[in-house]
Design an enzyme around this catalytic site. Structure first.
Site, mmCIF file in Angstrom:
data_model
loop_
_atom_site.group_PDB
_atom_site.id
_atom_site.type_symbol
_atom_site.label_atom_id
_atom_site.label_comp_id
_atom_site.label_asym_id
_atom_site.label_seq_id
_atom_site.Cartn_x
_atom_site.Cartn_y
_atom_site.Cartn_z
ATOM 1 N N ILE A 69 31.137 51.374 42.367
ATOM 2 C CA ILE A 69 30.288 51.364 43.560
ATOM 3 C C ILE A 69 31.084 50.889 44.771
ATOM 4 O O ILE A 69 30.964 51.428 45.876
ATOM 5 C CB ILE A 69 29.058 50.460 43.353
ATOM 6 C CG1 ILE A 69 28.186 50.991 42.214
ATOM 7 C CG2 ILE A 69 28.241 50.342 44.633
ATOM 8 C CD1 ILE A 69 27.012 50.090 41.865
ATOM 9 N N ASP A 83 37.574 41.296 44.741
ATOM 10 C CA ASP A 83 37.508 41.772 43.361
ATOM 11 C C ASP A 83 38.603 41.084 42.563
ATOM 12 O O ASP A 83 39.740 40.967 43.026
ATOM 13 C CB ASP A 83 37.678 43.293 43.283
ATOM 14 C CG ASP A 83 37.191 43.857 41.953
ATOM 15 O OD1 ASP A 83 37.758 43.464 40.909
ATOM 16 O OD2 ASP A 83 36.248 44.663 41.954
ATOM 17 N N ALA A 124 26.611 37.078 35.498
ATOM 18 C CA ALA A 124 26.992 35.741 35.959
ATOM 19 C C ALA A 124 27.401 35.760 37.428
ATOM 20 O O ALA A 124 26.983 34.898 38.217
ATOM 21 C CB ALA A 124 28.126 35.194 35.087
ATOM 22 N N CYS A 143 27.452 37.827 9.271
ATOM 23 C CA CYS A 143 27.659 38.472 7.976
ATOM 24 C C CYS A 143 27.302 39.954 8.026
ATOM 25 O O CYS A 143 27.903 40.768 7.320
ATOM 26 C CB CYS A 143 26.862 37.755 6.889
ATOM 27 S SG CYS A 143 25.103 37.608 7.220
#
Length: 406
Positions: free
Chosen positions: A28, A48, A120, A173
């Site tokens: 974007i 960035d 986040a 598992c």
């Protein structure tokens, strides 16, 4: 080339004077930065953390093959300036979550535009913009779907006003011993990547789990089990990272361990296969038949396309160039409304995969007001925590509270 019709002189002057922060220079972000300089924005900072990878080149059109390995922010800046040399663009090869990018940093800007791909960082920018009382345009894409919305303190919902779906987790598992769905194999592959190339996490081991409660041994011959786990390469039950390092990351040995010897080891866990179809080990010579989907084939599952695998991987969302272009254009249009003083005209806009019954791909919705129960943007934010003080440890409490906040 223009994104919209001629702008009024007053609005054009606002565009040239306003300071803009673009967070993200990926799918974007590249489209957005190009649109911004073409629309008349002249004072932009772009940030960035990532560097350019070959896989970016099919959709992030500010980058070329010669740029691989370089900073996305810096190359995006240089490429955008070719569209408008008189623009002032500052590039930061850094994480927006670093302490230096605090509330005072955000207060420098007239408007912030997010082009991020992780929750986040989105949460962090959301909170910084609220604290600085700066309008934020939030966006995102997933394949052919996309969304743009405007966030303004006290006027609209913030990014965290509504709970986001949590990422699904699976028992270790199941991932290591008895996968039954393609997603189990995809998670296993993500764990394997971290074991071989990333930061090692003991909870993300990919070797067979001998502590699996279902795997009650029926073989009385311990030597037979040892033989199954150690043949052809002396493979021991140590961490995958340590073992791979000891082989010098030999591809044939790693393949044989993961897809042949570990599977043979699983087959010695008799109880696991009484009601399940047993896995079938692969040899290195068979790899050309599949090129991918190896573990799914071993456990007799329908194999998935590369696009489907990316969709299911969670953090790796398939990116479509046209989707990014549409969303980037919508971000600029919402920004023009804000700078025109028409915040009430701003909308949350959804991009659909196909036209809805009204034959529309773009669906605008009125911005929702703040959620009074939001612990991030409400006037008196608070979180109620209920727990059994006789059973809950401080560590568990800390982890639960941290999970709610992040």
């Amino acid at each position: 080339m223009a994104l919209v019709g001629p702008l009024s002189r007053a609005l054009s002057e606002r565009l040239s004077r306003c300071r803009l922060l673009v967070v993200g220079a990926g799918g974007i972000g590249c489209e957005l930065l190009k649109n911004l300089v073409l629309a008349g924005f002249r004072d932009i900072e772009v940030m960035d953390l990532d560097t350019i990878d070959v896989s970016n080149l099919n959709r992030q059109f500010l980058f070329q093959k010669k740029h691989v390995g370089k900073s996305k922010a810096q190359v995006a800046k240089e490429s955008a300036l070719k569209f408008c040399p008189e623009a002032r663009i500052a590039a930061h090869h850094d994480s927006i979550m670093n302490p230096g990018y605090n509330v005072e940093f955000f207060r420098q800007f007239t408007l912030v535009m997010n082009a991020l791909d992780n929750r986040a960082a989105r949460n962090h920018v959301n909170r910084m913009c609220l604290a600085a009382d700066i309008p934020l345009i939030e966006s995102g894409t997933a394949g052919y779907l996309g969304q743009v919305t405007v966030i303004k303190k006290g006027v609209t919902e913030c990014y965290e006003c509504q709970p986001k779906p949590s990422q699904k987790t699976f028992p270790g598992c199941t991932i290591r011993n008895t996968p039954s769905e393609p997603i189990h194999c995809i998670v296993w592959a993500k764990y394997l990547f971290n074991q071989l190339f990333g930061e090692e996490d003991a909870d993300q081991e990919v070797s067979p789990d001998t502590a699996d409660p279902e795997a009650a041994w029926e073989l009385s011959d311990a030597a037979a089990r040892a033989g199954a786990s150690n043949e052809d390469g002396g493979i021991k039950r140590i961490s995958t990272k340590d073992w791979a390092r000891s082989t010098g990351y030999d591809p044939v040995k790693i393949f044989n361990k993961l897809f042949r010897d570990d599977i043979k080891y699983l087959l010695t866990m008799d109880q696991l296969w009484r009601k399940r179809k047993a896995p079938v080990p692969l040899d290195w010579v068979d790899v050309e038949k599949f090129a991918s989907n190896l573990r799914m084939h071993i456990f007799s599952m329908n194999m998935k396309s590369k696009f489907d695998v990316k969709s299911m991987a969670g953090n790796i969302i398939p990116a479509i160039a046209t989707t990014n272009a549409v969303i980037a254009g919508l971000i600029v249009l919402e920004g023009l409304k804000i700078l025109s003083g028409n915040l009430e005209q701003c909308r949350t806009i959804f991009l659909n995969k196909q036209p809805n019954p009204r034959k529309k791909l773009l669906v605008p919705c009125t911005l929702d007001p703040p959620n009074p129960s939001c612990y991030v943007c409400s006037i008196k934010p608070e979180v109620t925590v209920k727990l059994n003080t006789q059973k809950v440890s401080i560590q568990v409490l800390q982890d639960r509270v941290k999970q709610c906040v992040l």
